[in-house]
Design an enzyme around this catalytic site. Structure first.
Site, PDB file in Angstrom:
ATOM      1  N   LYS A  84      -0.181  -2.423   7.091  1.00 45.12           N
ATOM      2  CA  LYS A  84      -0.020  -3.249   5.887  1.00 45.12           C
ATOM      3  C   LYS A  84       1.286  -2.872   5.205  1.00 45.12           C
ATOM      4  CE  LYS A  84      -3.873  -4.927   3.085  1.00 45.12           C
ATOM      5  NZ  LYS A  84      -4.909  -4.483   2.141  1.00 45.12           N
TER       6      LYS A  84
HETATM    7  O1  G3P Z   1      -7.253  -5.803   0.122  1.00 49.96           O
HETATM    8  C1  G3P Z   1      -6.616  -6.029  -1.057  1.00 49.96           C
HETATM    9  C2  G3P Z   1      -7.269  -6.982  -2.005  1.00 49.96           C
HETATM   10  O2  G3P Z   1      -8.317  -7.659  -1.428  1.00 49.96           O
HETATM   11  C3  G3P Z   1      -7.547  -6.367  -3.336  1.00 49.96           C
HETATM   12  O3  G3P Z   1      -8.546  -7.000  -4.056  1.00 49.96           O
HETATM   13  O4  G3P Z   1     -10.186  -7.048  -5.903  1.00 49.96           O
HETATM   14  O5  G3P Z   1      -8.454  -5.244  -5.855  1.00 49.96           O
HETATM   15  O6  G3P Z   1      -7.823  -7.591  -6.360  1.00 49.96           O
HETATM   16  P1  G3P Z   1      -8.748  -6.696  -5.633  1.00 49.96           P
END
Ligand code: G3P
Length: 216
Positions: A84
């Site tokens: 990533k």
């Molecule tokens: O994998 C990264 C992403 O899905 C993060 O999600 O909920 O932290 O905005 P969030």
């Protein structure tokens, strides 16, 4: 639409795998830090033992050279590791180089269609638009997801659209309706996908009637 688990928790990944819905896993530094004092590479290796599909391991260097070093090192953990890289200039340079070396890259922290185009041009295997985080600031993350899917359909770019920051079943349903390649979903939202009060009520009624009639 493939389901990836947006977690670094091994129990959650095992549980989703038991339902046959763990097509892959995405981690990020925040999710890894929630697992406590784990060794990063060992932890990614443990995830790769549970899931045979793509497992994202995120670079933490801010420089292209550092990302290349980390990316090459993490790619050796298991054949299904995906690196990533952030949607920064340094991240896209690393994406270009790692992709040309045959290492798959998931470009993360995408918040605009223009950024998604740049990631595809750099040879990303996956682009991760963050739906929920756009909703958090009063924008509509699903509009961005539709824009990216529409634009990518015009071309033969190999980049798969990986809907990320999914916060609710509605996000999952709409991503599927649009034809997103993948949704990466936190375990809490996976759990919500099963639920319907009429299922619970109906099941309770069926069993109550069964037992009332004297059957065991
Ligand atoms: O994998 C990264 C992403 O899905 C993060 O999600 O909920 O932290 O905005 P969030």
């Amino acid at each position: 639409m493939k389901f990836f688990l947006d977690t670094a928790n091994l129990d959650e990944i095992r549980e989703a795998a038991a339902f046959g819905i763990a097509d892959g896993v995405t981690t990020n530094p925040t999710l890894i830090s929630k697992e406590g004092d784990v060794d990063f590479k060992e932890h990614i290796a443990a995830i790769c033992k549970i899931v045979s599909g793509p497992v994202s391991a995120e670079c933490t260097s801010e420089e292209t050279e550092g990302m290349l070093q980390q990316g090459r090192e993490y790619a050796k953990i298991a054949p299904n590791v995906v690196i990533k890289c952030p949607l920064t200039r340094a991240g896209l340079k690393a994406t270009k180089q790692l992709s040309s070396e045959g290492i798959k890259v998931n470009v993360t922290l995408c918040f605009s269609a223009a950024q998604a185009i740049m990631a595809a041009k750099a040879g990303a295997s996956f682009i991760s638009p963050f739906i929920g985080r756009l909703d958090d600031i009063g924008e509509n993350g699903l509009v961005l997801l539709q824009d990216i899917i529409d634009i990518y359909r015009n071309y033969t770019w190999k980049t798969e659209v990986l809907a990320a920051s999914m916060r609710s079943p509605i996000h999952v349903i709409e991503a599927a309706r649009m034809g997103a390649d993948i949704a990466t979903i936190p375990f809490k939202v996976i759990d919500q996908l099963f639920n319907h009060p009429l299922t619970d009520k109906g099941q309770a009624q069926f069993l109550a009637d069964w037992h009332k009639s004297g059957r065991k």
